[in-house]
Design an enzyme around this catalytic site. Sequence first.
Site, PDB file in Angstrom:
ATOM      1  N   ASN A  89       0.816  -1.216   0.000  1.00 32.55           N
ATOM      2  CA  ASN A  89       0.000   0.000   0.000  1.00 32.55           C
ATOM      3  C   ASN A  89       0.847   1.263   0.000  1.00 32.55           C
ATOM      4  OD1 ASN A  89      -2.365   1.788   0.696  1.00 32.55           O
ATOM      5  ND2 ASN A  89      -1.171   1.990   2.574  1.00 32.55           N
ATOM      6  N   TYR A 157       5.057  10.391  -9.986  1.00 28.14           N
ATOM      7  CA  TYR A 157       4.054   9.548  -9.296  1.00 28.14           C
ATOM      8  C   TYR A 157       3.310   8.679 -10.307  1.00 28.14           C
ATOM      9  CZ  TYR A 157      -0.067   8.454  -6.408  1.00 28.14           C
ATOM     10  OH  TYR A 157      -1.083   7.811  -5.737  1.00 28.14           O
ATOM     11  N   ILE A 190      -9.755   9.183  -3.384  1.00 21.02           N
ATOM     12  CA  ILE A 190     -10.227   8.586  -2.132  1.00 21.02           C
ATOM     13  C   ILE A 190      -9.994   9.614  -1.023  1.00 21.02           C
ATOM     14  CG2 ILE A 190     -10.053   6.584  -0.591  1.00 21.02           C
ATOM     15  CD1 ILE A 190     -10.766   5.841  -3.528  1.00 21.02           C
TER      16      ILE A 190
END
Length: 261
Positions: A89, A157, A190
């Site tokens: 994660n 990223y 999110i």
Amino acid sequence: MKLKNKVALVTAATKGIGLASAEKLAENGAIVYIGARNKELAEEVIKNIKDKGGIAKFVYFNAREAETYTAMVEEVITNEGRIDILVNNYGGHDVKLDKTIFDTTGKDYFDAVMNNLQSVFLTSQAAVKSMKETGGGSIINISTIGSAVPDLSGIAYCTSKAAINSLTQNVAAQCAQYNIRCNAVLPGFIATKAALENMSQEFLDTFLKNVPMNRPGKPEDIANAVLFFASDDSSYLTGEIMEVAGAFGKFTPMYGDFVRK
Ligand code: NAP
């Protein structure tokens, strides 16, 4: 209780998606290792899980200390004799340094790519060696929708996560014969600390305008996908790159202009 007696490790599990995933795996019976740099925070997570009847343990992990990637996985294997589920994660995104190809230095770009890629490669390498011996396992990599839908900023990223998608598929191909599955989950927006603190309100409003399901995702939305890939519910799936993004980027590019003016 889909994961009774399974041994799981979730990296960066004190907040957000990692925390929700750790809780979800524990609710389903797994012994969950909380990979974290902050022991105090991790102990709070562990207490909450234990209060609900789950099993959770601490393992030290700091992405700034590369040796901890392998050491953390090896510690789990030493303690439990196996690792069945690995949730990669952890992922870094420094919005101040990581912008466009015009205003990012080569060093900052490669440091960021290295940071994210090694967070999946090194843990997976340590885990698959053990999983091969113990009869299989499941690796779940948390990528991003930005790896599939190129963005206007965050070049390191997005490209590092795209490489993680490819790494997922290559690990899946090389490990399928050993009953080791490897899948990626691509979250959209999110509502976690990382997203809310790093992105401007203007960016988030514009992004949301283009999310057909018309809400930010919750960490639990991603945790549900993690549970799916961790459990036998996905026993015949490997090498999947699954978007969990409220259908962002899936339909007509005119969506935001016409449906949500
Ligand atoms: P978050 O809520 O901000 O949580 C970040 C976690 O990373 C915390 O547990 C934090 O630990 C840990 N962490 C940060 N630096 C670390 C380090 N050097 N060593 C060890 N742990 C460290 O983040 P999130 O939104 O859940 O993001 C989790 C993953 O989802 C990332 O891979 C991210 O790229 C991906 N993702 C998120 C979104 C989104 O919209 N949120 C979208 C796409 C992809 P501390 O508690 O010690 O600070």
